[in-house]
Structure formats: structure tokens, C-alpha cells
Design an enzyme around this catalytic site. Sequence first.
Site, PDB file in Angstrom:
ATOM      1  N   ASP A   1     -79.414  22.331  -7.698  1.00  0.00           N
ATOM      2  CA  ASP A   1     -80.005  21.422  -6.726  1.00  0.00           C
ATOM      3  C   ASP A   1     -79.694  21.984  -5.343  1.00  0.00           C
ATOM      4  O   ASP A   1     -78.565  21.869  -4.856  1.00  0.00           O
ATOM      5  CB  ASP A   1     -79.403  20.025  -6.922  1.00  0.00           C
ATOM      6  CG  ASP A   1     -79.913  19.016  -5.906  1.00  0.00           C
ATOM      7  OD1 ASP A   1     -80.486  19.426  -4.885  1.00  0.00           O
ATOM      8  OD2 ASP A   1     -79.702  17.800  -6.140  1.00  0.00           O
TER       9      ASP A   1
ATOM     10  N   ARG B   1     -90.479  14.206   4.006  1.00  0.00           N
ATOM     11  CA  ARG B   1     -89.535  13.662   3.024  1.00  0.00           C
ATOM     12  C   ARG B   1     -90.145  13.776   1.626  1.00  0.00           C
ATOM     13  O   ARG B   1     -91.210  13.209   1.368  1.00  0.00           O
ATOM     14  CB  ARG B   1     -89.296  12.199   3.399  1.00  0.00           C
ATOM     15  CG  ARG B   1     -88.154  11.503   2.745  1.00  0.00           C
ATOM     16  CD  ARG B   1     -87.762  10.296   3.576  1.00  0.00           C
ATOM     17  NE  ARG B   1     -87.120  10.750   4.802  1.00  0.00           N
ATOM     18  CZ  ARG B   1     -85.842  11.131   4.887  1.00  0.00           C
ATOM     19  NH1 ARG B   1     -85.060  11.082   3.832  1.00  0.00           N
ATOM     20  NH2 ARG B   1     -85.347  11.545   6.026  1.00  0.00           N
TER      21      ARG B   1
ATOM     22  N   TYR C   1    -106.092   8.670  -4.881  1.00  0.00           N
ATOM     23  CA  TYR C   1    -105.378   8.775  -6.163  1.00  0.00           C
ATOM     24  C   TYR C   1    -105.703  10.120  -6.796  1.00  0.00           C
ATOM     25  O   TYR C   1    -106.874  10.521  -6.831  1.00  0.00           O
ATOM     26  CB  TYR C   1    -105.786   7.653  -7.127  1.00  0.00           C
ATOM     27  CG  TYR C   1    -104.680   6.629  -7.283  1.00  0.00           C
ATOM     28  CD1 TYR C   1    -103.436   7.026  -7.786  1.00  0.00           C
ATOM     29  CD2 TYR C   1    -104.857   5.305  -6.914  1.00  0.00           C
ATOM     30  CE1 TYR C   1    -102.405   6.112  -7.903  1.00  0.00           C
ATOM     31  CE2 TYR C   1    -103.825   4.387  -7.030  1.00  0.00           C
ATOM     32  CZ  TYR C   1    -102.594   4.798  -7.519  1.00  0.00           C
ATOM     33  OH  TYR C   1    -101.579   3.911  -7.633  1.00  0.00           O
TER      34      TYR C   1
ATOM     35  N   LYS D   1     -84.809  18.708   4.397  1.00  0.00           N
ATOM     36  CA  LYS D   1     -83.515  19.014   5.035  1.00  0.00           C
ATOM     37  C   LYS D   1     -83.655  20.348   5.784  1.00  0.00           C
ATOM     38  O   LYS D   1     -84.456  20.432   6.701  1.00  0.00           O
ATOM     39  CB  LYS D   1     -82.411  19.007   3.981  1.00  0.00           C
ATOM     40  CG  LYS D   1     -82.257  17.623   3.313  1.00  0.00           C
ATOM     41  CD  LYS D   1     -81.071  17.543   2.396  1.00  0.00           C
ATOM     42  CE  LYS D   1     -80.869  16.140   1.848  1.00  0.00           C
ATOM     43  NZ  LYS D   1     -81.529  15.900   0.561  1.00  0.00           N
TER      44      LYS D   1
ATOM     45  N   GLU E   1    -103.856  11.337  -9.926  1.00  0.00           N
ATOM     46  CA  GLU E   1    -102.965  11.520 -11.085  1.00  0.00           C
ATOM     47  C   GLU E   1    -103.413  12.726 -11.894  1.00  0.00           C
ATOM     48  O   GLU E   1    -104.616  12.925 -12.131  1.00  0.00           O
ATOM     49  CB  GLU E   1    -102.945  10.259 -11.946  1.00  0.00           C
ATOM     50  CG  GLU E   1    -101.997   9.212 -11.368  1.00  0.00           C
ATOM     51  CD  GLU E   1    -102.143   7.854 -12.025  1.00  0.00           C
ATOM     52  OE1 GLU E   1    -103.223   7.547 -12.531  1.00  0.00           O
ATOM     53  OE2 GLU E   1    -101.150   7.107 -12.020  1.00  0.00           O
TER      54      GLU E   1
ATOM     55  N   THR F   1     -84.995  18.911  -2.094  1.00  0.00           N
ATOM     56  CA  THR F   1     -85.814  18.066  -1.239  1.00  0.00           C
ATOM     57  C   THR F   1     -86.535  19.003  -0.291  1.00  0.00           C
ATOM     58  O   THR F   1     -86.178  20.177  -0.151  1.00  0.00           O
ATOM     59  CB  THR F   1     -84.959  17.062  -0.439  1.00  0.00           C
ATOM     60  OG1 THR F   1     -83.925  17.781   0.229  1.00  0.00           O
ATOM     61  CG2 THR F   1     -84.362  16.006  -1.341  1.00  0.00           C
TER      62      THR F   1
HETATM   63  N1  DSN Z   1     -78.593  11.502   1.074  1.00  0.00           N
HETATM   64  C1  DSN Z   1     -78.612  12.946   1.048  1.00  0.00           C
HETATM   65  C2  DSN Z   1     -77.614  13.524   1.969  1.00  0.00           C
HETATM   66  O1  DSN Z   1     -77.385  12.942   3.021  1.00  0.00           O
HETATM   67  O2  DSN Z   1     -77.068  14.569   1.695  1.00  0.00           O
HETATM   68  C3  DSN Z   1     -78.461  13.472  -0.315  1.00  0.00           C
HETATM   69  O3  DSN Z   1     -79.424  12.918  -1.117  1.00  0.00           O
END
Ligand code: DSN
Length: 430
Positions: free
Chosen positions: A202, A237, A56, A231, A58, A228
Site C-alpha cells: 500500500d 481523492r 453511470y 497524497k 458500471e 490513493t
Molecule cells: N488518513 C490517511 C492518512 O492521513 O494517512 C490514511 O488513510
Amino acid sequence: MDNFFAADIATVDPLISRAIDDEVRRQTNGLELIASENFVSEAVLQTMGTVFTNKYAEGYPAKRYYGGCEYADVVENAAIDRAKEIFGAEHANVQPHSGAQANMAVLMTALDHGDTILGMNLSHGGHLTHGHPLNFSGINYKVADYGVNKETEQIDYDELQKKAEESRPTLLICGASAYPRTIDFERIGEIARSVGAKVMADIAHIAGLVATGLHPSPVPHCEFVTTTTHKTLRGPRGGLILCREEFAADINRSVFPGVQGGPLVHIIAAKAVAFGEALRGDFKAYQQQVIDNAKVLAETLAAAGLRIVSGGTDNHLLLVDVFMDGKGITGKVAEKALDEVHITVNKNTIPFDTQKPFVASGIRIGTPALTTRGMKTDEMRQIGEMIAAIIHEPESEAVKTRVKQGVAEITARFPMYPGRLKREEAISAA
Ligand code: DSN
């Protein structure tokens, strides 16, 4: 329990062990073309499975609510420093568990309940968290939306300027999850400033391209940038927020205690490892290959008679209109037919779609994962021809057999994750 700290998962839990092995085989033996997916390195995988999951922490480095955080501080500081270096940002918060939580924290920072946001329509390529009526962003805030031009299928910046003047948003949200073209963040920043709005970009999909300078960066033009990490950025993730120093304290407060409790230190450690990989010289060559591969895939599909939304791609993904006003098949049928031959894509609405989202006229295809395996333009040509063959004849057993053989032949040439099949190794060792 005997061997609590030593027993392997294959012995402790055969059901889950089998499912993990099956997933390794599925990823290895298929062609993964979901635009938002990628394959992390063995180093990132190992880091996620470490004892930092027990901790933990925090708070933030040197300001924690728990003792024993000295090594958690090491990994979080490394992740923050590397993220700032990659993107040239003044401040980074590496704690968001996901892109949605990163976006939630920014909206909480930039807006009061009931303020107006102007976001890209989901059916034109936006994201749920950019103002969808069923999402917190559409529930808690007033929403105006913008989209793409019907002819060009690209963002119409003059129209966006008009929408901004009409709706007078407090926050303009840009960035997309199904948009194949370069986004003009500089222009969007100017539009926002002309109506007194702040901007959140984003960049979840294109973060790897931005990191390597292959897509213009939003950082100089937008108050907040979210992404994120899994990707094109090819990390674990998770989520990440970048912002100017003036918003740093507010953003940190919005993430914790605003929308999250304890950070996932094992994931933050893996983010640090992935960011380290992104700072290496070969990451740019990888991202360039992602783009080259997407272009060749789009050209091959177009040459085979399929319609590419907006006429092509500038980034890692393409949207293919497989329905073509009733002359073809729906995205849903295409996704299933391709799944049967071990080619994984997702059905996707196209701009001004006549089909419901669960049926959709299109499929979205991305090249980050296969490029990580080492595939190049020759493989993309072969894969494009196989995809087109299935879409033109989704019922043909002869085509399916031929494509399955093609998929097996290509995937065999690009092995991945050696030594990850735990259960069979354990059985043969017994
Ligand atoms: N689910 C993601 C995507 O496939 O683009 C976006 O959050």
C-alpha cells in the site's frame, strides 16, 4: 427552476458557497502540513466538477452495463494507460473510490474469509485496513502484526521474517501511513515468498516518490500494489490498484461488482489529468523538493530540541516526538496550539507510545502540500523554527502573535487558486 443549468452556487446556495470560500481562505492563509494532503491543480479541480458526474458506467471500457459510455471509456482508458506507464505495471484498475476500497478489493481477491494476513501495526505506522480489529480487514481475517525495532524505530526485517514464519500468512501487507523511512520492498517480497505468501504494498503515502523513482518501486516484488491518488501523487481523492496481468480479471471483478457499483467517472477523468501531470518532467523535481523540504524541516526541529522518530526522514514526512517522556507536551496539545496559529498538522502515536491514540506523544508533519505552493528549504527552516517555538511555549501569547505574523508573511508570498472565491466575486459583480 429558472436557470437550473446556469445559476452559480453563490446564488443557489449561499450557505455552502460561503463554506467553500471559507475553506479556500483557510487553505490559502494557513500552512498545510498534514502528510496525507496536497493541493491539486486547477485543471484537476475543474475536471472533478464536470458533467461526467451525471454518468453511470458500471462495468469497464467497452464492457458497460449502460449505454452512452463512449466518452467515459475515453477517460477511463486514458487513466488506465497513464497509471500503467507511470508505475510500469501490467494492469491498473482506476475505479476504487478510496484507498480503503482498493485494499478491500485486493483482500477479497487474495484471501478467503478467515485466512491470515500479516500487516504492520497501526501504532507503528500501518493503516486501519492492514488488519485493525475494528476494520473489515481485522474482522474478516486472522491478523498477525509486525512493527518497528524499539531502538532504531525502523522496520526490523529479521523480525518480520520470524513473524512470517510463525504466522504463515496468505497475504503479507506492507506500506504505511506514518513511516518516515525507505521501505525495502524487495526484501519483503523475498520474505513473503519464503513462506508462500503473496504481498500487497500500500503505497498511498509515497506513490509520488515511487512514480518518479525517488523511492524503490514495489511493482517488481509484490503481486498487488494499491494507492490513493490524492497524497504525494497530487490527484483527486480516490484509489488505484496495480497488479500483474494474471490477477487482472480477479481484481476487476473484486472492485466491480465485488465492493463497488457505478464508478465515479468525473473522478476517474481527474485521475487521468493528474496522471498526465505526473508523467511530465517537472513532477520529479517537485517530488525531490518534497523530500529535501522534509529533511530540512526535520533538521530544524531536531536542532530546536525536539526528538525526530527514527532520527530523520527519507521521504515526505516526519514524526516528531513532542512528549519526550513527559518533558514536552502531548500530540493533542501540540496539534491544537499549532492550529491556533494556522499551522495544520495531526497528532500521531509514535512507536511504543505510552499515550492513547487520541492524545498521542507525537505529531506527523508532511511537506507535499507546501511544496506544491512553491515553498523550499528556506521557508522550511522558518516554519520549523515557528513550530518549535509553539511546542516549547504553547501558552505564550507573545509567541503566538509572532508566529501568526510569520505564517501570514509566508503564505502571502505563495498565492494559490486565483479566482476561486465565488461568493465575493458574485456579490461585487451584482
Ligand atoms: N488518513 C490517511 C492518512 O492521513 O494517512 C490514511 O488513510
